[in-house]
Design a protein around this motif. Structure first.
Motif, PDB file in Angstrom:
ATOM      1  N   ALA A 305      29.217  11.033  45.763  1.00  0.00           N
ATOM      2  CA  ALA A 305      29.715  10.518  46.884  1.00  0.00           C
ATOM      3  C   ALA A 305      29.079  10.969  48.326  1.00  0.00           C
ATOM      4  O   ALA A 305      28.801  10.264  48.959  1.00  0.00           O
ATOM      5  CB  ALA A 305      31.300  10.859  47.081  1.00  0.00           C
ATOM      6  N   PRO A 306      28.575  12.250  48.203  1.00  0.00           N
ATOM      7  CA  PRO A 306      27.677  12.707  49.421  1.00  0.00           C
ATOM      8  C   PRO A 306      26.389  11.817  49.727  1.00  0.00           C
ATOM      9  O   PRO A 306      25.988  11.606  50.953  1.00  0.00           O
ATOM     10  CB  PRO A 306      27.206  13.962  49.330  1.00  0.00           C
ATOM     11  N   ALA A 307      26.137  11.197  48.613  1.00  0.00           N
ATOM     12  CA  ALA A 307      24.676  10.451  48.898  1.00  0.00           C
ATOM     13  C   ALA A 307      25.080   9.029  49.436  1.00  0.00           C
ATOM     14  O   ALA A 307      24.118   8.229  49.808  1.00  0.00           O
ATOM     15  CB  ALA A 307      24.202  10.221  47.480  1.00  0.00           C
ATOM     16  N   LEU A 308      26.295   8.679  49.694  1.00  0.00           N
ATOM     17  CA  LEU A 308      26.603   7.424  50.233  1.00  0.00           C
ATOM     18  C   LEU A 308      25.977   7.332  51.712  1.00  0.00           C
ATOM     19  O   LEU A 308      25.919   6.480  52.029  1.00  0.00           O
ATOM     20  CB  LEU A 308      28.178   7.495  50.380  1.00  0.00           C
ATOM     21  N   GLN A 309      25.840   8.609  52.392  1.00  0.00           N
ATOM     22  CA  GLN A 309      25.125   8.711  53.653  1.00  0.00           C
ATOM     23  C   GLN A 309      23.768   8.390  53.598  1.00  0.00           C
ATOM     24  O   GLN A 309      23.396   8.367  54.890  1.00  0.00           O
ATOM     25  CB  GLN A 309      25.651  10.104  54.174  1.00  0.00           C
ATOM     26  N   GLN A 310      23.042   8.142  52.650  1.00  0.00           N
ATOM     27  CA  GLN A 310      21.635   7.661  52.723  1.00  0.00           C
ATOM     28  C   GLN A 310      21.620   6.032  52.600  1.00  0.00           C
ATOM     29  O   GLN A 310      20.657   5.597  52.859  1.00  0.00           O
ATOM     30  CB  GLN A 310      21.051   8.322  51.564  1.00  0.00           C
ATOM     31  N   LEU A 311      22.630   5.593  52.073  1.00  0.00           N
ATOM     32  CA  LEU A 311      22.812   3.984  51.765  1.00  0.00           C
ATOM     33  C   LEU A 311      22.303   3.287  52.837  1.00  0.00           C
ATOM     34  O   LEU A 311      21.665   2.302  52.697  1.00  0.00           O
ATOM     35  CB  LEU A 311      24.158   3.832  51.440  1.00  0.00           C
ATOM     36  N   HIS A 312      22.838   3.466  54.068  1.00  0.00           N
ATOM     37  CA  HIS A 312      22.440   2.549  55.167  1.00  0.00           C
ATOM     38  C   HIS A 312      21.148   2.643  55.876  1.00  0.00           C
ATOM     39  O   HIS A 312      20.808   2.108  56.653  1.00  0.00           O
ATOM     40  CB  HIS A 312      23.574   2.973  56.211  1.00  0.00           C
ATOM     41  N   MET A 313      20.354   3.922  55.395  1.00  0.00           N
ATOM     42  CA  MET A 313      19.012   4.260  55.911  1.00  0.00           C
ATOM     43  C   MET A 313      19.182   4.427  57.514  1.00  0.00           C
ATOM     44  O   MET A 313      18.180   4.029  58.258  1.00  0.00           O
ATOM     45  CB  MET A 313      18.046   2.966  55.565  1.00  0.00           C
ATOM     46  N   ASP A 314      20.258   4.972  58.096  1.00  0.00           N
ATOM     47  CA  ASP A 314      20.173   5.437  59.365  1.00  0.00           C
ATOM     48  C   ASP A 314      19.012   6.280  59.638  1.00  0.00           C
ATOM     49  O   ASP A 314      18.661   7.104  58.771  1.00  0.00           O
ATOM     50  CB  ASP A 314      21.499   5.914  59.818  1.00  0.00           C
ATOM     51  N   PRO A 315      18.657   6.479  60.991  1.00  0.00           N
ATOM     52  CA  PRO A 315      17.570   7.404  61.396  1.00  0.00           C
ATOM     53  C   PRO A 315      17.922   8.786  60.937  1.00  0.00           C
ATOM     54  O   PRO A 315      19.175   9.193  61.353  1.00  0.00           O
ATOM     55  CB  PRO A 315      17.186   7.186  62.909  1.00  0.00           C
ATOM     56  N   GLY A 316      16.960   9.652  60.358  1.00  0.00           N
ATOM     57  CA  GLY A 316      17.341  11.153  60.230  1.00  0.00           C
ATOM     58  C   GLY A 316      16.928  11.976  61.667  1.00  0.00           C
ATOM     59  O   GLY A 316      17.542  13.119  61.502  1.00  0.00           O
ATOM     60  N   GLU A 317      16.016  11.635  62.332  1.00  0.00           N
ATOM     61  CA  GLU A 317      15.905  12.463  63.594  1.00  0.00           C
ATOM     62  C   GLU A 317      16.292  11.624  64.698  1.00  0.00           C
ATOM     63  O   GLU A 317      16.316  10.331  64.595  1.00  0.00           O
ATOM     64  CB  GLU A 317      14.403  12.485  63.597  1.00  0.00           C
ATOM     65  N   PRO A 318      16.399  12.317  65.793  1.00  0.00           N
ATOM     66  CA  PRO A 318      16.789  11.723  67.174  1.00  0.00           C
ATOM     67  C   PRO A 318      15.806  10.438  67.328  1.00  0.00           C
ATOM     68  O   PRO A 318      14.659  10.719  67.319  1.00  0.00           O
ATOM     69  CB  PRO A 318      16.642  12.821  68.143  1.00  0.00           C
ATOM     70  N   VAL A 319      16.410   9.390  68.036  1.00  0.00           N
ATOM     71  CA  VAL A 319      15.404   8.193  68.373  1.00  0.00           C
ATOM     72  C   VAL A 319      16.107   7.859  69.696  1.00  0.00           C
ATOM     73  O   VAL A 319      17.364   7.857  69.949  1.00  0.00           O
ATOM     74  CB  VAL A 319      15.470   7.236  67.351  1.00  0.00           C
ATOM     75  N   PRO A 320      15.222   6.983  70.338  1.00  0.00           N
ATOM     76  CA  PRO A 320      15.951   6.231  71.372  1.00  0.00           C
ATOM     77  C   PRO A 320      16.091   4.950  71.015  1.00  0.00           C
ATOM     78  O   PRO A 320      15.625   4.156  70.141  1.00  0.00           O
ATOM     79  CB  PRO A 320      14.927   6.087  72.335  1.00  0.00           C
TER      80      PRO A 320
END
Ligand SMILES: Cc1cc2nc3c(=O)[nH]c(=O)nc-3n(C[C@H](O)[C@H](O)[C@H](O)COP(=O)(O)OP(=O)(O)OC[C@H]3O[C@@H](n4cnc5c(N)ncnc54)[C@H](O)[C@@H]3O)c2cc1C
Length: 465
Positions: A305-320
């Protein structure tokens, strides 16, 4: 005494001495780092930044602010800081140092301090075979996300994260540290569950967890040229799936980043992402109609279940970045065509992602004893956004996002989603009308002077004389 005199003078030393955490004012070494939101496009310049380390620190900061007539903007990560009003003269009260999270596997609950990120909860919960109602990104804050509703990968089965909150610990604008739950301070308890953070500074949230150790989830990637075909097929498929399936159809233009797999970096796709509760064979059967479209890449598998949070490929580092969303009553074929015209293979667009999330299921049913967003009657949720490294690009992204929103206006649900509204807007634009009116009354009781600055302001109801 003006705000700056209060903050610059001896009084400030009193606050510093009272805190375990730290205070930064303009010119201090560390001020710029302390005020920096996760979203690098945001440039807030508050009169002071308090880095709280405990609920006592939060209470001291609120007392100080109240005594000196300073407004307070509570903030964790700053993921949600784009729509925030200017903070000149205000105190930015940051909770990033309060990241404690405790899991109780017996009662299947978690307690997360105000600065906890979702990964601080999902990873330890996962070790007990439990899942929290987190969103798509592991580094979004539990508090801001949950106060604004919280629509994640298990939403169609278990509803909004806000409606799984069992208690909120908060400091009210008059400096009291309270626990609000169904029996104590029911108005505050109702307000923080989906109504945003306008009635106090939350110091911790307690919430239900769900018995999900593994599930079948992944993404199907198709070349962007197939956007119309795939999105029409996905839309039809959403009519058939049970509440155990939460999915997203999206057009995705990936930057050429080294941290992305070589097969997808720098390429444009139409993607279907889905999380299916249940075992592999049930999941594979559900996904089969989309698989028959022969994706170029298929990542579906049983995952923890915790791996769900990689599914959407959101940025891992701060971005503008900049984006905006809209609740939609429906997404008929004409709506898909509109999205494809503005973001598909032939579009000249700076948008990195235009997505449509499938809602319904538990979201559409009124949560027993629910909060300010008891249910969501919109069937879909759109979000469009892009990276904004310069102000010119930011202006272009805003214009393209607005064009997508305008093209979907015929299916607009009447109000937008609190967490996805990145244009400055009152809470009346992101809550059901009846909820906003009740929130105004609660605001008038607990914060009549508008001391607390929240993402989407609530104007206190005027008292009858
Ligand atoms: C990459 C990314 C992915 C996302 N995915 C999802 C998703 O899947 N589902 C979804 O629903 N949303 C999602 N969001 C939206 C996200 O939920 C909002 O931006 C949310 O406001 C972020 O909360 P935060 O605490 O991280 O941000 P912050 O900017 O720190 O907080 C946002 C606001 O919450 C309030 N707040 C925060 N802490 C407190 C406190 N202690 N007391 C009182 N008020 C407080 C304040 O009004 C603050 O301005 C996503 C955002 C990003 C950037």
């Amino acid at each position: 005494m003006t705000t700056s005199e209060a903050i610059a003078g001896r009084e400030l030393e009193t606050l510093r001495a009272a805190l375990t955490g730290a205070v930064f004012t303009p010119g201090d070494h560390g001020y710029d780092q302390a005020r920096q939101a996760w979203n690098l496009a945001v440039d807030e310049r508050p009169a002071a930044v308090v880095m709280a380390e405990s609920d006592a620190d939060v209470a001291h900061a609120v007392w100080f602010a109240r005594w000196h007539g300073i407004r307070v903007a509570p903030q964790g990560t700053g993921h949600g800081s784009v729509p925030l009003e200017p903070l000149e003269g205000a105190m930015l009260l940051r909770t990033v140092r309060m990241r404690g999270a405790r899991i109780d596997p017996i009662t299947r609950t978690a307690r997360a301090e105000a600065g906890a990120l979702w990964q601080d909860v999902t990873l330890p919960a996962g070790r007990h075979g439990l899942a929290a109602l987190a969103g798509s990104s592991p580094n979004v804050g539990v508090t801001g996300y949950t106060l604004g509703g919280g629509i994640g990968w298990l939403a169609r089965r278990y509803g909004l994260a806000a409606n799984s909150v069992t208690a909120a610990e908060l400091v009210t604008p008059d400096g009291r540290l309270l626990t609000a739950n169904a029996d104590h301070e029911p108005d505050l308890f109702w307000a923080v569950r989906g109504g945003g953070g306008s009635v106090g500074v939350v110091t911790a949230l307690q919430m239900r967890l769900y018995p999900v150790r593994e599930l079948y989830a992944g993404a199907l990637f198709f070349p962007i040229q197939r956007a119309a075909q795939v999105l029409h097929a996905w839309r039809a498929w959403t009519d058939e799936v049970p509440d155990e399936v939460t999915s997203v159809g999206r057009i995705l233009r990936l930057p050429p980043l080294p941290q992305l797999p070589e097969a997808i970096a720098g390429r444009d796709f139409v993607v279907v992402e889905a999380a299916c509760l249940g075992d592999e064979s049930a999941g594979a059967e559900l996904i089969a109609p989309l698989r028959r479209l022969a994706p170029e890449l298929d990542t579906f598998a049983m995952i923890p279940a915790p791996a769900l949070q990689q599914l959407h490929m959101d940025p891992g580092e701060p971005v503008p970045g900049q984006g905006d969303g809209a609740f939609l009553t429906d997404v008929p074929a004409a709506a898909i065509d509109a999205v494809v015209a503005l973001a598909g293979p032939d579009a000249d667009t700076p948008l990195a992602s235009v997505e449509i999330r499938h809602l319904g299921g538990a979201l559409a049913r009124s949560a027993p004893g629910g909060g300010a967003q008891p249910s969501i009657d919109a069937k879909y949720l759109m979000f469009a956004g892009g990276l904004t490294p310069t102000s010119n690009v930011a202006a272009a992204v805003r214009a393209h996002v607005q064009a997508v929103k305008d093209s979907l206006a015929p299916w607009h649900a009447g109000y937008d989603y609190y967490n996805f509204e990145e244009t400055p807007a009152d809470a009346s634009a992101v809550l059901p009308p009846a909820s906003y009116r009740r929130l105004q009354k609660i605001k008038a009781t607990y914060d009549p002077d508008q001391m607390i600055i929240s993402t989407h302001p609530v104007w206190p109801a005027r008292r009858r004389t």
